[in-house]
Structure formats: C-alpha cells, structure tokens
Design a protein around this motif. Structure first.
Motif, mmCIF file in Angstrom:
data_model
loop_
_atom_site.group_PDB
_atom_site.id
_atom_site.type_symbol
_atom_site.label_atom_id
_atom_site.label_comp_id
_atom_site.label_asym_id
_atom_site.label_seq_id
_atom_site.Cartn_x
_atom_site.Cartn_y
_atom_site.Cartn_z
ATOM 1 N N LEU A 44 -9.632 3.021 21.116
ATOM 2 C CA LEU A 44 -9.982 3.777 22.321
ATOM 3 C C LEU A 44 -9.082 4.997 22.494
ATOM 4 C CD1 LEU A 44 -10.723 0.913 24.866
ATOM 5 C CD2 LEU A 44 -12.364 2.552 23.929
ATOM 6 N N ARG A 45 -7.789 4.824 22.252
ATOM 7 C CA ARG A 45 -6.863 5.969 22.367
ATOM 8 C C ARG A 45 -7.215 7.053 21.353
ATOM 9 N NH1 ARG A 45 -2.507 1.787 22.480
ATOM 10 N NH2 ARG A 45 -2.307 1.275 24.681
ATOM 11 N N SER A 46 -7.465 6.643 20.137
ATOM 12 C CA SER A 46 -7.810 7.589 19.077
ATOM 13 C C SER A 46 -9.140 8.270 19.370
ATOM 14 C CB SER A 46 -7.875 6.843 17.745
ATOM 15 O OG SER A 46 -8.371 7.667 16.738
ATOM 16 N N TYR A 47 -10.134 7.508 19.785
ATOM 17 C CA TYR A 47 -11.460 8.044 20.105
ATOM 18 C C TYR A 47 -11.359 9.069 21.241
ATOM 19 C CZ TYR A 47 -16.407 8.134 21.342
ATOM 20 O OH TYR A 47 -17.686 8.545 21.612
ATOM 21 N N ALA A 48 -10.567 8.729 22.254
ATOM 22 C CA ALA A 48 -10.459 9.590 23.429
ATOM 23 C C ALA A 48 -9.872 10.959 23.085
ATOM 24 C CB ALA A 48 -9.607 8.917 24.497
ATOM 25 N N LEU A 49 -8.944 11.002 22.141
ATOM 26 C CA LEU A 49 -8.315 12.278 21.779
ATOM 27 C C LEU A 49 -9.333 13.330 21.344
ATOM 28 C CD1 LEU A 49 -5.163 11.065 19.839
ATOM 29 C CD2 LEU A 49 -5.244 12.109 22.122
ATOM 30 N N ALA A 50 -10.377 12.888 20.670
ATOM 31 C CA ALA A 50 -11.367 13.828 20.139
ATOM 32 C C ALA A 50 -12.637 13.913 20.975
ATOM 33 C CB ALA A 50 -11.724 13.420 18.707
ATOM 34 N N HIS A 51 -12.683 13.215 22.108
ATOM 35 C CA HIS A 51 -13.928 13.164 22.864
ATOM 36 C C HIS A 51 -13.735 13.503 24.344
ATOM 37 C CE1 HIS A 51 -14.963 11.004 19.226
ATOM 38 N NE2 HIS A 51 -16.194 11.363 19.477
ATOM 39 N N HIS A 52 -13.164 14.647 24.584
ATOM 40 C CA HIS A 52 -13.019 15.138 25.957
ATOM 41 C C HIS A 52 -13.840 16.416 26.126
ATOM 42 C CE1 HIS A 52 -10.125 12.222 27.254
ATOM 43 N NE2 HIS A 52 -9.290 12.527 26.288
ATOM 44 N N LYS A 53 -15.037 16.428 25.555
ATOM 45 C CA LYS A 53 -15.877 17.619 25.543
ATOM 46 C C LYS A 53 -16.161 18.143 26.955
ATOM 47 C CE LYS A 53 -20.390 17.776 24.372
ATOM 48 N NZ LYS A 53 -21.564 17.555 23.554
ATOM 49 N N THR A 54 -16.528 17.262 27.861
ATOM 50 C CA THR A 54 -16.859 17.695 29.214
ATOM 51 C C THR A 54 -15.638 18.288 29.900
ATOM 52 O OG1 THR A 54 -18.564 16.002 29.362
ATOM 53 C CG2 THR A 54 -17.838 16.985 31.427
ATOM 54 N N ALA A 55 -14.514 17.591 29.836
ATOM 55 C CA ALA A 55 -13.299 18.085 30.478
ATOM 56 C C ALA A 55 -12.889 19.431 29.897
ATOM 57 C CB ALA A 55 -12.163 17.075 30.312
ATOM 58 N N HIS A 56 -12.881 19.539 28.579
ATOM 59 C CA HIS A 56 -12.483 20.802 27.954
ATOM 60 C C HIS A 56 -13.478 21.915 28.275
ATOM 61 C CE1 HIS A 56 -9.146 18.913 26.022
ATOM 62 N NE2 HIS A 56 -9.901 18.139 25.255
ATOM 63 N N GLY A 57 -14.748 21.569 28.311
ATOM 64 C CA GLY A 57 -15.773 22.570 28.625
ATOM 65 C C GLY A 57 -15.615 23.147 30.021
ATOM 66 N N LEU A 58 -15.103 22.334 30.937
ATOM 67 C CA LEU A 58 -14.894 22.800 32.313
ATOM 68 C C LEU A 58 -13.495 23.385 32.511
ATOM 69 C CD1 LEU A 58 -16.495 19.838 34.311
ATOM 70 C CD2 LEU A 58 -17.468 22.103 33.904
ATOM 71 N N GLY A 59 -12.669 23.266 31.473
ATOM 72 C CA GLY A 59 -11.282 23.715 31.615
ATOM 73 C C GLY A 59 -10.481 22.760 32.476
ATOM 74 N N ALA A 60 -10.888 21.492 32.490
ATOM 75 C CA ALA A 60 -10.241 20.487 33.325
ATOM 76 C C ALA A 60 -9.353 19.571 32.489
ATOM 77 C CB ALA A 60 -11.302 19.656 34.046
ATOM 78 N N ARG A 61 -8.546 18.847 33.168
ATOM 79 C CA ARG A 61 -7.679 17.864 32.522
ATOM 80 C C ARG A 61 -8.472 16.559 32.358
ATOM 81 N NH1 ARG A 61 -2.480 15.650 35.636
ATOM 82 N NH2 ARG A 61 -1.053 16.034 33.927
ATOM 83 N N PRO A 62 -8.434 15.927 31.175
ATOM 84 C CA PRO A 62 -9.131 14.652 30.979
ATOM 85 C C PRO A 62 -8.633 13.587 31.962
ATOM 86 C CG PRO A 62 -8.472 15.580 28.883
ATOM 87 C CD PRO A 62 -7.811 16.413 29.952
#
Length: 191
Positions: A44-62
């Motif tokens: 889960l930790r590893s998966y999460a590192l590469a899957h914050h598309k929505t947060a990054h797209g909005l310029g937000a913090r995961p």
C-alpha cells in the motif's frame, strides 16, 4: 470506511499444519498473519507513492489514506485473517459506486483547497463556501469584495471509482510470502 479481508489458502502446507500441536498451529498462523500484514502494508505504501494523480493534478497534498490504512490480523489454530481498512479499498475487488448517505449530493473536489477536506472543515476555518443559485457546484470568494468566485466542489448524485486490482498485492505474492513465513517457522521450530 470500508474494509476487506485477505484470506489465503495454502494446500501445500496442509500436511505440515495437521502434524502440529494446536498451540504450534496457532503460532504458525500468527507468523503467517504477521508476514501477510507486513506485505500488504508495504504494498500500500509503495502503491500510494505512484498513485496520487488527483492530488497532484489539483496541486494538492495527498491525504495519506493508503499509507495510513489500518491493517490488522487475527489468528488462531484454525487459520488467520488479515483485514485492511481504508477509504476506497474495495476498489481492489471491483468498481466502487459511492452515493451520499446523509446529504443530497457528493462533493467532488476540483481545487487544491478542497482536496481531502469537507465543506464543514473549510467553513470552520473561515472559508465561506456557498452554492450559487441554480448551479451544480460549490464555490468561495478568495476576496469577499470580489465579484468572482472560485469553484471548489462539483456536486454529484453518485460517483464510480474504477476497479484497481493492483491496489492490493496479488494472490501469488501473498501465497509465496505465506508459504515462506510457514517454512521459516517450521525450520525454527525444528532447530
């Protein structure tokens, strides 16, 4: 918060398990549960590192939802179960449709300020969130004297999150790690 249980069948260990005393069986299952719990947490930790598309797209913090997932295990002489609790974790099993439970609509964030935050949270921090008459979104004014507002949430009756089977480790990896933990336990017990 949804949770799912991870159950692994290891017929290749049945013969060994049957020969163990009940207390040793319980210890073996506890070792397997601990290994699978750690495997799931690491994944889960590893998966999460590469899957914050929505947060990054909005310029937000995961939000850290997956990194902070609650992974618990229970075991006994009959087996072990690992339970994973995190928002949206059921996407690992298939598409997940979300509908509002207590409100008329879901609030889908479309601005960094709204990501991972509720309307109540924003209001409690002095942000005047409002719904313009006849519109299907919520907004706020960065400057109260301005005539322009910023859209922060889209309102929706439901949302469907896509199936993400990679959200959890695959059955092969879980089985391999369970068998490895069992082998290690048996080798330590026989030494």
């Amino acid at each position: 918060m949804a949770d799912i249980s991870v159950n692994i069948r290891t017929p290749q260990l049945d013969g060994i398990i049957e020969r163990l005393e009940p207390t040793a069986r319980a210890e073996l299952h506890a070792e397997i549960a601990a290994e699978i719990s750690e495997t799931v947490r690491d994944h889960l930790r590893s998966y999460a590192l590469a899957h914050h598309k929505t947060a990054h797209g909005l310029g937000a913090r995961p939000t850290g939802n997956l990194e902070d997932a609650k992974v618990e295990s229970s075991s006994g002489e009959d087996g072990a179960t690992v339970t994973v609790a995190a928002l949206g974790i059921r996407r690992a099993l298939g598409p997940l449709t979300i509908t509002p439970r207590f409100k008329q609509a879901l609030t889908i964030p479309v601005a960094a300020i709204a990501y991972g935050r509720s309307v109540a949270y924003l209001k409690s921090h002095g942000i005047d969130v409002f719904r313009p008459k006849g519109k299907n979104y919520l907004a706020y004014k960065e400057n109260p004297k301005s005539q322009f507002s910023t859209v922060i949430y889209i309102l929706a009756k439901k949302a469907t999150l896509k199936h993400e089977p990679e959200l959890l480790p695959g059955g092969d990896e879980l089985t391999k790690n369970a068998v490895e933990a069992a082998r290690y336990y048996v080798m330590e017990e026989s030494a």
